[in-house]
Design a protein around this motif. Structure first.
Motif, PDB file in Angstrom:
ATOM      1  N   ARG A 135      40.469  13.037   2.465  1.00  0.00           N
ATOM      2  CA  ARG A 135      39.132  13.598   2.596  1.00  0.00           C
ATOM      3  C   ARG A 135      39.140  15.096   2.905  1.00  0.00           C
ATOM      4  NH1 ARG A 135      35.013   9.733   2.928  1.00  0.00           N
ATOM      5  NH2 ARG A 135      33.667  11.534   2.644  1.00  0.00           N
ATOM      6  N   LEU A 136      40.165  15.580   3.601  1.00  0.00           N
ATOM      7  CA  LEU A 136      40.188  16.985   4.016  1.00  0.00           C
ATOM      8  C   LEU A 136      41.141  17.851   3.206  1.00  0.00           C
ATOM      9  CD1 LEU A 136      40.074  16.877   7.931  1.00  0.00           C
ATOM     10  CD2 LEU A 136      38.195  16.776   6.293  1.00  0.00           C
TER      11      LEU A 136
ATOM     12  N   PHE B 217      47.506  17.486   6.058  1.00  0.00           N
ATOM     13  CA  PHE B 217      46.565  16.851   6.980  1.00  0.00           C
ATOM     14  C   PHE B 217      47.034  15.448   7.376  1.00  0.00           C
ATOM     15  CE2 PHE B 217      43.665  20.128   5.371  1.00  0.00           C
ATOM     16  CZ  PHE B 217      43.041  20.514   6.550  1.00  0.00           C
TER      17      PHE B 217
ATOM     18  N   ALA C  16      35.023  11.881   9.814  1.00  0.00           N
ATOM     19  CA  ALA C  16      34.848  13.158  10.505  1.00  0.00           C
ATOM     20  C   ALA C  16      35.191  13.029  11.987  1.00  0.00           C
ATOM     21  CB  ALA C  16      33.415  13.652  10.337  1.00  0.00           C
TER      22      ALA C  16
ATOM     23  N   ALA D 296      38.954  12.707  12.308  1.00  0.00           N
ATOM     24  CA  ALA D 296      39.569  14.026  12.110  1.00  0.00           C
ATOM     25  C   ALA D 296      39.410  14.876  13.367  1.00  0.00           C
ATOM     26  CB  ALA D 296      38.945  14.722  10.897  1.00  0.00           C
TER      27      ALA D 296
ATOM     28  N   PHE E 179      41.336  21.827  10.991  1.00  0.00           N
ATOM     29  CA  PHE E 179      40.684  20.525  10.874  1.00  0.00           C
ATOM     30  C   PHE E 179      39.170  20.679  11.016  1.00  0.00           C
ATOM     31  CE2 PHE E 179      44.703  18.490  10.945  1.00  0.00           C
ATOM     32  CZ  PHE E 179      44.518  17.148  10.662  1.00  0.00           C
TER      33      PHE E 179
ATOM     34  N   GLU F 189      37.675  22.410   7.809  1.00  0.00           N
ATOM     35  CA  GLU F 189      37.619  21.594   6.602  1.00  0.00           C
ATOM     36  C   GLU F 189      36.638  20.435   6.758  1.00  0.00           C
ATOM     37  OE1 GLU F 189      39.093  22.504   3.626  1.00  0.00           O
ATOM     38  OE2 GLU F 189      39.200  24.255   4.926  1.00  0.00           O
ATOM     39  N   ALA F 190      36.550  19.862   7.950  1.00  0.00           N
ATOM     40  CA  ALA F 190      35.545  18.819   8.174  1.00  0.00           C
ATOM     41  C   ALA F 190      34.142  19.386   8.026  1.00  0.00           C
ATOM     42  CB  ALA F 190      35.722  18.187   9.548  1.00  0.00           C
TER      43      ALA F 190
END
Length: 254
Positions: free
Chosen positions: A54-55, A65, A112, A115, A134, A137-138
């Motif tokens: 996802r990231l 990640f 999210a 993360a 992190f 990017e989230a």
């Protein structure tokens, strides 16, 4: 610790069983399920891979990640325990969700939050640049920005999870539900002047909570409410500026 590990083992077996049934029912979708779930032996591995997917963007980013996440989960197994409780509370809270697989793969607020748990571990272990990566990017990809220096309990549900901003030094307790477009942060220039959100609080969409204030256990913050002063336990705050209603008798008397 052993009981929590056993619970997560059962959780993972239930997720795998759901994935196997979904693969049998839909072979086209099954390929992605095989990669995301069935290729992994443990919940921690699958969750780290999910965060990477996802990231990360490209293959190198995904690997980076994922590796950070695996390091965090190995260094702090309690992060996986919290992740399991976060997943289960979505199923318990949302009548539209009937299993564990869908929120794991498709509820962006869930990934999210996980993360953020990794970023918080990185922050506390002096990997500040990685932690902020992190967060960035989230924010870019999931529209959820939680500072690594925040503190968040478990069984937390970020529902819809678009436009959520949680600043540094915010404290959020267990069993809190936060809807979309919520901002929680400091009021003024001093970094420690950030809100403390109690257990079981519900925060409606578009709410803003600012400053060195306490939101008591099981309080409710209405949609669009602006809160800059304390909300006692059990009370409902509505409006801009916020006013209190439906308080328990002692709070009303006060």
């Amino acid at each position: 610790m052993a009981a929590a590990t056993a619970t997560n083992d059962r959780l993972w077996q239930n997720i795998r069983a759901e994935a196997q049934r979904a693969c049998a029912a839909d072979p086209v979708f099954g390929k992605s399920l095989a990669d995301a779930v069935l290729a992994h032996d443990h919940f921690a591995e699958a969750l780290a891979d999910l965060i990477g997917r996802r990231l990360g963007g490209n293959a190198a980013g995904q690997a980076r990640f994922t590796a950070f996440s695996i390091d965090a989960f190995r260094g702090a197994p309690e992060l996986i325990e919290a992740a399991g409780r976060d997943l289960q509370v979505i199923v318990h809270s949302d009548p539209a969700i009937t299993g564990l697989l869908a929120p794991l793969l498709h509820v962006k607020g869930y990934v999210a939050l996980q993360a953020w748990r990794v970023s918080n571990w990185l922050w506390r272990h002096d990997h500040r640049d990685a932690a902020l990566l992190f967060q960035n990017e989230a924010s870019n990809l999931l529209q959820v920005s939680i500072h690594p220096a925040a503190s968040i309990g478990s069984s937390v549900y970020l529902d819809h999870a678009t436009g959520i901003v949680i600043g540094a030094n915010v404290v959020i307790g267990d069993e809190v539900t936060i809807l979309q477009n919520v901002s929680i942060g400091r009021h003024g220039d001093l970094p420690m002047r950030s809100p403390r959100i109690g257990r079981g609080v519900f925060i409606g969409s578009g709410a803003t909570i600012l400053g060195d204030i306490d939101i008591g256990d099981f309080a409710k913050i209405g949609a669009g409410t602006v809160v800059i002063s304390d909300v006692p336990a059990g009370c409902t705050a509505i409006g801009n500026p916020a006013r209190l209603t439906n308080c328990p008798e002692p709070a009303s008397a006060a």
